[in-house]
Scaffold this motif. Structure first.
Motif, PDB file in Angstrom:
ATOM      1  N   ILE A 173     -11.951  -1.673  -3.672  1.00 45.67           N
ATOM      2  CA  ILE A 173     -10.493  -1.540  -3.644  1.00 45.67           C
ATOM      3  C   ILE A 173      -9.843  -2.890  -3.393  1.00 45.67           C
ATOM      4  O   ILE A 173      -8.866  -3.271  -4.045  1.00 45.67           O
ATOM      5  N   ILE A 174     -10.397  -3.639  -2.428  1.00 41.34           N
ATOM      6  CA  ILE A 174      -9.845  -4.948  -2.112  1.00 41.34           C
ATOM      7  C   ILE A 174      -9.948  -5.885  -3.308  1.00 41.34           C
ATOM      8  O   ILE A 174      -8.981  -6.543  -3.703  1.00 41.34           O
TER       9      ILE A 174
ATOM     10  N   LEU B 149       0.264  -6.915  -1.475  1.00 40.12           N
ATOM     11  CA  LEU B 149      -1.200  -6.897  -1.474  1.00 40.12           C
ATOM     12  C   LEU B 149      -1.744  -7.172  -0.078  1.00 40.12           C
ATOM     13  O   LEU B 149      -2.681  -6.516   0.374  1.00 40.12           O
ATOM     14  N   LYS B 150      -1.126  -8.131   0.599  1.00 41.13           N
ATOM     15  CA  LYS B 150      -1.580  -8.457   1.950  1.00 41.13           C
ATOM     16  C   LYS B 150      -1.415  -7.262   2.886  1.00 41.13           C
ATOM     17  O   LYS B 150      -2.288  -6.978   3.711  1.00 41.13           O
ATOM     18  N   GLU B 151      -0.284  -6.563   2.753  1.00 40.85           N
ATOM     19  CA  GLU B 151      -0.037  -5.397   3.596  1.00 40.85           C
ATOM     20  C   GLU B 151      -1.066  -4.302   3.331  1.00 40.85           C
ATOM     21  O   GLU B 151      -1.493  -3.596   4.247  1.00 40.85           O
TER      22      GLU B 151
ATOM     23  N   ASN C 206     -13.673 -13.798   5.040  1.00 38.75           N
ATOM     24  CA  ASN C 206     -13.226 -14.867   4.138  1.00 38.75           C
ATOM     25  C   ASN C 206     -12.007 -14.432   3.328  1.00 38.75           C
ATOM     26  O   ASN C 206     -11.078 -15.218   3.099  1.00 38.75           O
ATOM     27  N   ILE C 207     -12.014 -13.173   2.870  1.00 34.60           N
ATOM     28  CA  ILE C 207     -10.862 -12.642   2.126  1.00 34.60           C
ATOM     29  C   ILE C 207      -9.616 -12.677   3.004  1.00 34.60           C
ATOM     30  O   ILE C 207      -8.534 -13.090   2.572  1.00 34.60           O
ATOM     31  N   ALA C 208      -9.769 -12.253   4.255  1.00 31.89           N
ATOM     32  CA  ALA C 208      -8.631 -12.241   5.186  1.00 31.89           C
ATOM     33  C   ALA C 208      -8.092 -13.652   5.407  1.00 31.89           C
ATOM     34  O   ALA C 208      -6.878 -13.860   5.471  1.00 31.89           O
ATOM     35  N   GLN C 209      -8.987 -14.622   5.507  1.00 27.72           N
ATOM     36  CA  GLN C 209      -8.559 -16.005   5.690  1.00 27.72           C
ATOM     37  C   GLN C 209      -7.801 -16.523   4.465  1.00 27.72           C
ATOM     38  O   GLN C 209      -6.744 -17.149   4.606  1.00 27.72           O
ATOM     39  N   LYS C 210      -8.320 -16.248   3.282  1.00 30.01           N
ATOM     40  CA  LYS C 210      -7.687 -16.734   2.059  1.00 30.01           C
ATOM     41  C   LYS C 210      -6.317 -16.102   1.838  1.00 30.01           C
ATOM     42  O   LYS C 210      -5.428 -16.723   1.250  1.00 30.01           O
ATOM     43  N   LEU C 211      -6.145 -14.855   2.292  1.00 34.48           N
ATOM     44  CA  LEU C 211      -4.864 -14.175   2.139  1.00 34.48           C
ATOM     45  C   LEU C 211      -3.941 -14.412   3.331  1.00 34.48           C
ATOM     46  O   LEU C 211      -2.826 -13.886   3.372  1.00 34.48           O
TER      47      LEU C 211
END
Length: 209
Positions: A30-31, A71-73, A109-114
């Motif tokens: 999903i992400i 998307l971030k939310e 890593n995804i959380a950091q990039k976003l």
């Protein structure tokens, strides 16, 4: 047409993993799908730029930023729920510990990039590390049992140190003191060494061997 394709990008992989009973892989799908869908219309920016429609280009860019914010939310709760699934789900089977840690790293890593790596996600990651650190004490308990050690006091002290409700983890010396007056079997010493390494680096020691 593009809206429909965006929906398919998100839903098809996630439904596949959901139908197969793989909630962790479904969360990752999903992400990944949401991130991919976010940039499906990015070519519009180049087209407007070439034609000189600056106002339209500005609007498109603003829409793109709005999409990224949305998307971030959406992504934050997905990341948290997936990390929690890695923490609590299938603790005695299913995904291996090495694979769980790789997935956790990818999600982080995804959380950091976003730019959404906030305290909620950090708390989920900390809980992940705590539970997997305490699993080493469970390994020691099993090893004590396998060695036919009938010392009830040893098992009682190990059980007291394995407190999932506390944020304070015992250090390696505290584990060794459980065996005061006894020769610690090499197999248990190895587990304590692995535990000490995990506390320090938050990763499995055999990853670096």
């Amino acid at each position: 047409m593009r809206v429909s394709f965006s929906i398919l990008v998100i839903l098809v992989p996630s439904l596949y993993f959901g139908w197969g009973g793989k909630p962790t892989e479904m969360g990752l799908a999903i992400i990944a799908g949401a991130i991919a869908a976010c940039f499906i219309n990015i070519d519009k920016i180049q087209r407007f730029k070439g034609a000189g429609f600056e106002a339209e280009m500005r609007r498109t860019i603003e829409e793109a930023y709005a999409t990224v914010d949305t998307l971030k939310e959406i992504t934050k709760p997905l990341i948290i729920s997936t990390i929690k699934n890695l923490t609590y789900g299938g603790r005695y089977g299913g995904i291996g510990i090495d694979e769980k840690h790789k997935m956790k790293t990818e999600l982080n890593n995804i959380a950091q990039k976003l730019s959404i790596l906030d305290n909620d996600i950090k708390d989920a990651v900390d809980t992940f590390h705590k539970y997997h650190a305490l699993d080493y004490i469970s390994d020691i308990e099993r090893e004590v049992y396998n060695n036919n050690d009938t010392d009830v006091e040893i098992r009682k002290r190990l059980s007291e140190l394995k407190n999932y409700n506390s944020d304070k983890l015992p250090n390696a010396n505290e584990l060794r003191r459980v065996f005061t007056g006894e020769v610690i079997p090499s197999s248990i010493n190895d587990i304590i060494d692995d535990y000490e390494y995990y506390l320090k680096y938050k990763r499995i020691r055999n990853d670096d061997l």
